[in-house]
Each structure stands twice: as C-alpha cells, then as structure tokens.
Motif scaffolding. Structure first.
Motif, mmCIF file in Angstrom:
data_model
loop_
_atom_site.group_PDB
_atom_site.id
_atom_site.type_symbol
_atom_site.label_atom_id
_atom_site.label_comp_id
_atom_site.label_asym_id
_atom_site.label_seq_id
_atom_site.Cartn_x
_atom_site.Cartn_y
_atom_site.Cartn_z
ATOM 1 N N ILE A 122 0.845 -1.197 0.000
ATOM 2 C CA ILE A 122 0.000 0.000 0.000
ATOM 3 C C ILE A 122 0.879 1.245 0.000
ATOM 4 N N PRO A 123 0.680 2.169 -0.952
ATOM 5 C CA PRO A 123 1.490 3.393 -0.950
ATOM 6 C C PRO A 123 1.203 4.254 0.274
ATOM 7 N N ASP A 124 2.259 4.812 0.853
ATOM 8 C CA ASP A 124 2.136 5.677 2.034
ATOM 9 C C ASP A 124 1.873 7.105 1.557
ATOM 10 N N GLN A 125 0.696 7.620 1.886
ATOM 11 C CA GLN A 125 0.256 8.942 1.421
ATOM 12 C C GLN A 125 1.264 10.038 1.682
ATOM 13 N N ARG A 126 2.059 9.923 2.727
ATOM 14 C CA ARG A 126 2.984 10.991 3.115
ATOM 15 C C ARG A 126 4.119 11.189 2.123
ATOM 16 N N TYR A 127 4.418 10.155 1.317
ATOM 17 C CA TYR A 127 5.626 10.195 0.497
ATOM 18 C C TYR A 127 5.356 10.044 -0.999
ATOM 19 N N ILE A 128 4.091 10.204 -1.426
ATOM 20 C CA ILE A 128 3.775 10.090 -2.852
ATOM 21 C C ILE A 128 2.977 11.320 -3.278
ATOM 22 N N PHE A 129 2.477 11.288 -4.515
ATOM 23 C CA PHE A 129 1.777 12.453 -5.072
ATOM 24 C C PHE A 129 0.479 12.779 -4.347
ATOM 25 N N ASP A 130 0.031 11.898 -3.429
ATOM 26 C CA ASP A 130 -1.184 12.151 -2.639
ATOM 27 C C ASP A 130 -0.915 12.944 -1.365
ATOM 28 N N CYS A 131 0.308 13.407 -1.165
ATOM 29 C CA CYS A 131 0.694 13.933 0.150
ATOM 30 C C CYS A 131 -0.109 15.162 0.588
ATOM 31 N N LYS A 132 -0.766 15.870 -0.342
ATOM 32 C CA LYS A 132 -1.577 17.032 0.047
ATOM 33 C C LYS A 132 -3.039 16.661 0.304
ATOM 34 N N ARG A 133 -3.378 15.405 0.103
ATOM 35 C CA ARG A 133 -4.761 14.981 0.295
ATOM 36 C C ARG A 133 -5.033 14.616 1.751
ATOM 37 N N GLU A 134 -6.299 14.712 2.125
ATOM 38 C CA GLU A 134 -6.708 14.239 3.440
ATOM 39 C C GLU A 134 -6.682 12.712 3.443
ATOM 40 N N LEU A 135 -6.347 12.131 4.572
ATOM 41 C CA LEU A 135 -6.379 10.679 4.686
ATOM 42 C C LEU A 135 -7.825 10.177 4.698
ATOM 43 N N THR A 136 -8.018 9.000 4.157
ATOM 44 C CA THR A 136 -9.350 8.395 4.110
ATOM 45 C C THR A 136 -9.795 7.978 5.514
ATOM 46 N N GLY A 137 -11.012 8.349 5.855
ATOM 47 C CA GLY A 137 -11.568 7.981 7.162
ATOM 48 C C GLY A 137 -12.552 6.828 7.044
ATOM 49 N N ALA A 138 -12.976 6.319 8.190
ATOM 50 C CA ALA A 138 -13.900 5.186 8.215
ATOM 51 C C ALA A 138 -15.238 5.546 7.565
ATOM 52 N N GLY A 139 -15.671 6.803 7.678
ATOM 53 C CA GLY A 139 -16.941 7.228 7.068
ATOM 54 C C GLY A 139 -16.930 7.029 5.563
ATOM 55 N N ARG A 140 -15.784 7.314 4.924
ATOM 56 C CA ARG A 140 -15.672 7.130 3.465
ATOM 57 C C ARG A 140 -15.844 5.656 3.111
ATOM 58 N N TRP A 141 -15.201 4.769 3.874
ATOM 59 C CA TRP A 141 -15.336 3.325 3.635
ATOM 60 C C TRP A 141 -16.789 2.879 3.820
ATOM 61 N N ILE A 142 -17.425 3.353 4.883
ATOM 62 C CA ILE A 142 -18.795 2.914 5.205
ATOM 63 C C ILE A 142 -19.788 3.422 4.168
ATOM 64 N N ASP A 143 -19.655 4.690 3.752
ATOM 65 C CA ASP A 143 -20.539 5.244 2.719
ATOM 66 C C ASP A 143 -20.436 4.450 1.423
ATOM 67 N N ALA A 144 -19.199 4.134 1.015
ATOM 68 C CA ALA A 144 -18.993 3.399 -0.236
ATOM 69 C C ALA A 144 -19.594 2.002 -0.147
ATOM 70 N N PHE A 145 -19.485 1.385 1.012
ATOM 71 C CA PHE A 145 -20.043 0.039 1.203
ATOM 72 C C PHE A 145 -21.570 0.082 1.202
ATOM 73 N N HIS A 146 -22.121 1.077 1.885
ATOM 74 C CA HIS A 146 -23.577 1.181 1.988
ATOM 75 C C HIS A 146 -24.207 1.491 0.636
ATOM 76 N N SER A 147 -23.537 2.319 -0.171
ATOM 77 C CA SER A 147 -24.083 2.694 -1.483
ATOM 78 C C SER A 147 -23.662 1.727 -2.580
ATOM 79 N N LYS A 148 -22.896 0.686 -2.207
ATOM 80 C CA LYS A 148 -22.412 -0.309 -3.181
ATOM 81 C C LYS A 148 -21.671 0.360 -4.344
ATOM 82 N N GLN A 149 -20.805 1.292 -4.002
ATOM 83 C CA GLN A 149 -20.060 2.049 -5.015
ATOM 84 C C GLN A 149 -19.148 1.125 -5.835
ATOM 85 N N THR A 150 -19.234 1.252 -7.146
ATOM 86 C CA THR A 150 -18.421 0.403 -8.033
ATOM 87 C C THR A 150 -17.446 1.213 -8.882
ATOM 88 N N ARG A 151 -17.585 2.539 -8.874
ATOM 89 C CA ARG A 151 -16.704 3.407 -9.651
ATOM 90 C C ARG A 151 -16.226 4.561 -8.785
#
Length: 376
Positions: A122-151
């Motif tokens: 797994i790429p470490d957000q701190r040392y790649i091109f994502d370093c300015k992004r917010e880290l993914t939280g549990a809410g993002r995982w739960i929303d995607a699971f609940h909405s059955k996100q495929t894209r």
C-alpha cells in the motif's frame, strides 16, 4: 527482509492463489506457485493500451486468466475454478484504486479458503503524489459500502487530480518531505464543473486513487470495520514504511467461518499492530505541524552533533598534549642514551690508556690487601 519476502513469506511453496493487477511485473511466478492473474481487462487489451508506454514491456504482460466485470463479483467471475478456495490473493498498489474497500475485502474473502492470506503493498500517502490529500476515514469506507459504489465518484476523481503533486527525486535522496516546496500540478476543472451542472457521472471508468493511507490510518480503519463486524480478516503480519520508502506491507489472514463475532472480533483486534501515530497523520491540514516537529528534531540533532564535535575537539587537544608529553619523554631518553654512550666511550679510553696498564700492579696489590685469601 526485502519487499518480496514481506509479501510472500506467508505463502507455502506450491500453494494456489491469485495476483491482481500484475501487468508486466508479477510478484508471484507460475513456476513457484499455482497462480492465476486477475486484471481489469484482457491481455490483448492491456498490450494495446500500453503499446506506446516506455515504462511497460508489453511482451512481459502476464496472461490474464480472469477479467473483472462491473456488476459481477470475483467469485462469479472465477466460477467453477474456485474449488475449495484459493490459498492466497496478492495485490500491490491496488487497494487505493478500489472505490469500495469493505466490499472488496468481502469479495476477496469470498474466494479465499479459511486461513488463506491477502497480501497488500500500500502506498504511504505521506511520500507520494497524494501527500496534500486528506487521509481516508472510516466514514468514506462505510458510505462506499452502503451505497455499493463500483466506480470512483466525482469527488474521488477531483481529489486525486486537483491535489496531485510531483515529489522531486532529491527529496527521497535527502529524506526531506515538505509539500510546500513541491511544484503544483495544473488541473482542468471544467469537465468536473460541467458534470456537476448536468448532475452526471463520467460515462467511462476514470481510474484514480479513491483512497489514501498511512500505516497508522490503515490500522485505524481495520479496527473500525472489525468493531462493526464487517471484516473477515485478522492481521497476520504488518511492515511499516521503511526510511526512504514509499509503501507499507500488510498481510491479512482469512478468519474461519462464523468467526467475526464475539471472541472472533477480540482475536481480530488483538492482531492489530501497535503502529505509532506521527504528527500530520491525518493529512495536509496537519502537515505543517509534522514539518515543524521534523525541523525541531533536526535542530536537536544539530545541537547534539555540535556537542559531540566539541567533545571530539577536547579529546583531540588531550591527545595532542599527550603526544607532546610523549615526545618530551623520548627527548629525555635520547639525552640519557647519548650520555651513557659518552660514559662508555670514556671507560673504554681509560681501560686502553697507558696509565691504566702502568698502574695494574698497584691495583693488584690493593686487591690482595683487601682480600687476603684471594688467589690470582
């Protein structure tokens, strides 16, 4: 332990498994394991897509056995080949592209035998091109699971491209990571704006990093889904990002049937590693604190180095003084040696002199007088 050892050490030789997204750099070879390759499209389509990409050797692209299909689970795609389940699944730099991580974990669990392994790089957000992004939280995982996100959602795509930065190679060589100094990437927002106005999602699948992680944040997410009973795995082994590296490795073990409840959840939680949360773990907004902490640490190290240099200078002075004392002692010894030589020379001159020979009878008489019983 090198990267491959971390990813593969849990797999017995000859075991049966899947590798997802191998392209032309498979981690698992068909000679060592009974492996099948999974990708988003066929081998021919991959070769056509990367035909002009200098970073991809199209002749080495693996034979794709199973092609992912939207609306079909991995279990459905594999079909009768599943048997009693695979011994392992390995995916390097894949999970960050997955729109619905919880759903993806459950799909993987559905093709693994109980006790099988899921190995992730797994790429470490701190040392790649994502370093300015917010880290993914549990809410993002739960929303995607609940909405059955495929894209990837418009938000995922926007976050990926609008926050993308180039991390200069020199930063890795010097281990200096300060996103304030990275060159900005210009992002055309018009098509997102138009999509929002039309209230539409992109017609084609747009690949991006849907999620971002650090060792601590990923451990925290696992903990949350374990508590919710949505995780079918325990942690088998966990390797944090090495100094100068850009990724961490997680090996998960599939729980036995019916285990993610009661004592099973306790066992899952007990398997979580003790990962230190560093300053700035929760993304760009806190990164200045992390940088300040790093700079403070550098200052402390510089002070320690200065102290040690002073101690070395004192030691050098003491050694120089000792050398001077040693040289003075050598000089004194040389004086005594020369004096002894002169005395020996004088004695030889006396013993070979005429007067010494003339006075020999007198010395004999004196000796006889002192020691009357001595015979010559």
């Amino acid at each position: 332990m090198d990267r491959n050892e971390k990813l593969l050490s849990a797999f017995p030789a000859g075991s049966r498994g899947l590798e997802i997204g191998a392209l032309c750099h498979p981690l698992v070879s068909e000679g060592e394991y009974d492996v099948r390759y999974v990708d988003w499209t066929s081998t021919d389509a991959l070769r056509a897509k990367y035909a002009n990409d200098p970073n991809v050797d199209v002749d080495k692209i693996v034979t794709v056995h199973y092609t992912l299909q939207e609306g079909h689970s991995l279990r459905q795609i594999i079909g009768d080949d599943l048997g009693d389940g695979f011994d392992f699944v390995i995916a390097s730099h894949v999970i960050e592209h997955v729109p619905n991580p919880i759903g993806w974990f459950r799909e993987i669990a559905g093709v693994l035998r109980p006790g099988g392994f899921l190995s992730l790089a797994i790429p470490d957000q701190r040392y790649i091109f994502d370093c300015k992004r917010e880290l993914t939280g549990a809410g993002r995982w739960i929303d995607a699971f609940h909405s059955k996100q495929t894209r990837p959602s418009l938000g995922d795509i926007y976050d990926h491209f609008s926050n993308y930065v180039e991390v200069p190679l020199a930063n890795f060589e010097n281990l200096q990571f300060d996103p304030d100094t990275y060159p900005e990437t210009h992002f055309d927002r018009e098509w997102i704006k138009e999509a929002l106005l039309r209230d539409e999602s992109p017609e084609s699948y747009i690949d991006c990093h849907c999620t971002t992680y650090t060792p601590f944040s990923f451990t925290h997410l696992l903990k949350e889904v374990m508590h919710l009973g949505l995780c079918d795995f325990r942690v088998h082994s966990f390797y944090e990002t090495e100094r100068g590296g850009t990724e961490f490795v997680v090996v998960l073990e599939r729980m036995r049937e019916g285990e993610p409840n009661g004592s099973g959840i306790s066992e899952q939680l007990a398997s979580l590693p003790d990962v230190t949360r560093h300053a700035g773990e929760w993304g760009w907004t806190d990164l200045h604190g992390y940088i300040d902490a790093q700079r403070l640490r550098e200052k402390e190290l510089e002070e320690r180095i200065g102290t040690q240099e002073g101690e070395l200078a004192e030691l050098g002075s003491a050694l120089a003084a000792r050398d001077r004392d040693l040289e003075a002692t050598r000089s004194e010894l040389e004086k005594f040696r020369r004096l002894a030589e002169r005395q020996h020379e004088s004695l030889r001159e006396i013993l070979s002199s005429r007067s010494w020979r003339i006075t020999a009878p007198l010395r004999w008489c004196v000796e006889r007088f002192r020691h009357p019983g001595t015979q010559s």
